[in-house]
Design a protein around this motif. Structure first.
Motif, short mmCIF file in Angstrom:
data_model
loop_
_atom_site.label_atom_id
_atom_site.label_comp_id
_atom_site.label_asym_id
_atom_site.label_seq_id
_atom_site.Cartn_x
_atom_site.Cartn_y
_atom_site.Cartn_z
N PRO A 358 22.80 31.04 28.40
CA PRO A 358 24.01 31.74 28.86
C PRO A 358 24.06 32.00 30.36
CG PRO A 358 23.13 32.78 26.87
CD PRO A 358 22.11 31.80 27.33
N LEU A 359 22.93 31.92 31.03
CA LEU A 359 22.92 32.16 32.48
C LEU A 359 23.70 31.08 33.23
CD1 LEU A 359 19.21 33.26 33.12
CD2 LEU A 359 21.21 34.67 32.61
N ILE A 360 23.90 29.93 32.60
CA ILE A 360 24.67 28.85 33.24
C ILE A 360 26.10 29.30 33.51
CG2 ILE A 360 25.52 26.48 32.95
CD1 ILE A 360 23.08 25.99 31.12
N LEU A 361 26.63 30.17 32.66
CA LEU A 361 28.01 30.62 32.81
C LEU A 361 28.21 31.60 33.96
CD1 LEU A 361 28.92 31.26 29.05
CD2 LEU A 361 29.52 29.26 30.44
N MET A 362 27.15 32.25 34.39
CA MET A 362 27.30 33.34 35.36
C MET A 362 27.86 32.90 36.71
SD MET A 362 26.62 36.08 33.71
CE MET A 362 27.33 35.29 32.26
N PRO A 363 27.31 31.84 37.35
CA PRO A 363 27.92 31.41 38.62
C PRO A 363 29.33 30.88 38.44
CG PRO A 363 26.17 29.90 37.95
CD PRO A 363 26.08 31.09 37.05
N ALA A 364 29.64 30.34 37.25
CA ALA A 364 31.01 29.88 37.00
C ALA A 364 31.98 31.05 37.00
CB ALA A 364 31.08 29.13 35.66
N LEU A 365 31.58 32.17 36.40
CA LEU A 365 32.43 33.36 36.42
C LEU A 365 32.57 33.91 37.83
CD1 LEU A 365 31.11 35.18 33.20
CD2 LEU A 365 33.27 33.93 33.48
N SER A 366 31.49 33.89 38.61
CA SER A 366 31.57 34.34 40.00
C SER A 366 32.56 33.47 40.79
CB SER A 366 30.19 34.28 40.66
OG SER A 366 29.30 35.19 40.07
N TRP A 367 32.53 32.18 40.55
CA TRP A 367 33.46 31.27 41.23
C TRP A 367 34.91 31.60 40.88
CZ3 TRP A 367 36.34 27.29 38.59
CH2 TRP A 367 37.11 26.50 39.45
N LEU A 368 35.17 31.85 39.61
CA LEU A 368 36.54 32.19 39.19
C LEU A 368 37.02 33.47 39.87
CD1 LEU A 368 36.37 31.39 35.35
CD2 LEU A 368 37.67 30.14 37.10
N LEU A 369 36.15 34.45 40.00
CA LEU A 369 36.55 35.71 40.63
C LEU A 369 36.78 35.54 42.12
CD1 LEU A 369 34.05 37.97 38.69
CD2 LEU A 369 36.53 38.28 38.70
N PHE A 370 36.01 34.68 42.77
CA PHE A 370 36.15 34.49 44.21
C PHE A 370 37.38 33.66 44.58
CE2 PHE A 370 32.29 36.46 45.60
CZ PHE A 370 32.47 36.62 46.97
N ARG A 371 37.86 32.86 43.66
CA ARG A 371 39.00 31.99 43.97
C ARG A 371 40.23 32.77 44.41
NH1 ARG A 371 41.04 28.64 39.63
NH2 ARG A 371 42.07 27.46 41.28
N THR A 372 40.37 34.01 43.96
CA THR A 372 41.58 34.80 44.26
C THR A 372 41.35 35.82 45.37
OG1 THR A 372 41.00 36.43 42.54
CG2 THR A 372 42.36 34.55 41.87
N LEU A 373 40.18 35.84 45.98
CA LEU A 373 39.90 36.84 47.00
C LEU A 373 40.44 36.41 48.37
CD1 LEU A 373 36.23 37.98 46.23
CD2 LEU A 373 38.33 39.29 45.93
N PRO A 374 40.98 37.35 49.13
CA PRO A 374 41.42 37.04 50.50
C PRO A 374 40.27 37.20 51.48
CG PRO A 374 42.01 39.30 49.97
CD PRO A 374 41.35 38.73 48.72
N GLU A 375 40.36 36.53 52.61
CA GLU A 375 39.42 36.75 53.70
C GLU A 375 39.86 38.00 54.45
OE1 GLU A 375 36.08 36.03 56.15
OE2 GLU A 375 36.68 35.05 54.29
N PRO A 376 39.04 39.06 54.49
CA PRO A 376 39.48 40.30 55.12
C PRO A 376 39.55 40.20 56.64
CG PRO A 376 37.20 40.49 54.48
CD PRO A 376 37.68 39.17 53.95
#
Length: 404
Positions: A358-376
């Motif tokens: 299941p650890l394989i999924l963890m960086p994939a979830l991090s990538w999905l969350l970062f896709r919508t973040l703005p550069e401050p």
């Protein structure tokens, strides 16, 4: 004191503290060998160090936002080392948990205040913050070697010797603190910045950091056992895998700070997480010596975001730098330990490979969350301190940054 000298001392001091985060995982095989701990019991030791650290680190961050506490650096460094040093001298499982928890509190107290001071010393430079983070990564990398040399020589009863890095690190913080005292700031040394806090982006960043932490702490807890199974080797095979995992972190931190000069931080972190998915899969499923290559790639991929996530968090919450640092660093280095007992229980019931999958999924979830973040935007008081390598590769001058 010149800024570069302060950063170097802080970086080495950071290494001396983070030795003890790496030391807990490095001690696990020796606890199993000498005390016959199961996977679940061994992961409980990691959990003990993680729980208090995860909870206490944001608390110390909020506290330093209100009142800077520079003396926390030498005191917390010694506390982190003392807990690990005492963990091997008792056969009691309960006392072992207590001592590693004490170490976790010391580590938690150190990071928010040290990140605040490093931010002041670096004046917003991504490279300087990268060097500060690199120190911690080197400390992580040295932990398996230090623990193996000490404990393999005389067993767990030699663990008091492990306090030596803490004593060195504590002494190194004193010149930096004296230099800060001689350089009073109009804001009282808090490093407060003008701007509006973006809590929505900070929460998404924090969730991505949680996923990253689960992957990294899960691997650091069990990679020694997994490598020994894949290599049909002994303790040396496991120690080598843990060393590669931690050393790759130092490489990833340097690479991340360099890439941030060419592209924005959100893009660099996002792409790093995406490529790490395949690397973690390789660690879990590829047999033989190739496991070391995938461990290195995984470590680099998980650590490219390390210092960048800290500065992103600080820029999302410019009026609460200590809170941002405390939460982000706390989640990155400790919250993953909360899931270690679950991984250990699955490994005891099935196999270690099944538990790690299941650890394989963890960086994939991090990538999905970062896709919508703005550069401050860059906080205004730091703009004056931006050096060439802070803005290099962005195509913007400090003045243009202030208009973003």
């Amino acid at each position: 004191m010149p800024r570069n000298k302060s950063i170097i001392l802080l970086s080495v001091g950071h290494a001396c503290v983070d030795v003890y985060q790496g030391a807990v995982a490095a001690l696990i095989p020796f606890f199993v060998a000498e005390r016959a701990y199961t996977y679940a019991a061994a992961s409980g030791v990691v959990l003990a160090a993680s729980v208090l650290s995860s909870v206490a680190q944001p608390f110390f961050g909020a506290l330093t936002d209100r009142h800077p506490i520079p003396w926390l650096l030498p005191v917390s460094t010694v506390l982190g080392g003392l807990g690990v040093a005492l963990s091997g001298i008792t056969g009691s499982y309960s006392l072992t948990l207590l001592f590693v928890a004490l170490s976790g509190v010391g580590v938690a107290a150190y990071h928010p205040e040290s990140a605040r001071i490093a931010r002041l010393a670096s004046k917003g430079s991504h490279s300087s913050m990268g060097w500060f983070s690199l120190g911690g990564n080197v400390g992580f990398a040295m932990a398996p070697l230090l623990v193996t040399v000490v404990i393999a020589t005389g067993g767990l009863r030699f663990s008091p010797l492990l306090i030596l890095p803490a004593l060195v690190g504590s002494a190194l913080t004193l010149p930096v603190l004296r230099a800060l005292e001689r350089t009073p700031r109009p804001d009282g040394g808090k490093g407060a910045a003008l701007g509006k806090d973006d809590w929505g982006s900070f929460v998404r960043l924090s969730l991505a950091v949680v996923c990253r932490s689960i992957a990294f702490v899960g691997l650091s807890t069990f990679i020694a056992f997994h490598a020994r199974e894949q290599m049909d080797g002994g303790t040396a095979a496991g120690t080598a895998a843990l060393f590669v995992l931690y050393l790759g972190g130092a490489v990833g931190t340097v690479v991340g700070s360099k890439l941030a000069h060419r592209w924005d931080r959100v893009t660099v972190v996002s792409m790093s997480y995406l490529t790490t998915v395949a690397a973690v899969a390789g660690v879990v499923f590829v047999p033989g010596p190739a496991i070391y290559l995938f461990v290195a790639l995984t470590s680099i991929g998980l650590y490219v975001p390390f210092s960048l996530q800290v500065t992103l968090a600080q820029d999302y919450l410019p009026t609460r730098v200590g809170t941002a640092s405390g939460i982000t660093l706390g989640l990155m280095v400790s919250v993953g330990g909360l899931t270690s007992p679950l991984i250990g229980s699955i490994a005891d019931a099935t196999s270690l490979r099944t538990a790690l999958t299941p650890l394989i999924l963890m960086p994939a979830l991090s990538w999905l969350l970062f896709r919508t973040l703005p550069e401050p935007t860059v906080p205004k008081p730091l703009l004056g301190g931006l050096d060439e390598d802070t803005t290099h590769g962005t195509g913007r001058t400090p003045t243009e940054h202030s208009r973003l």
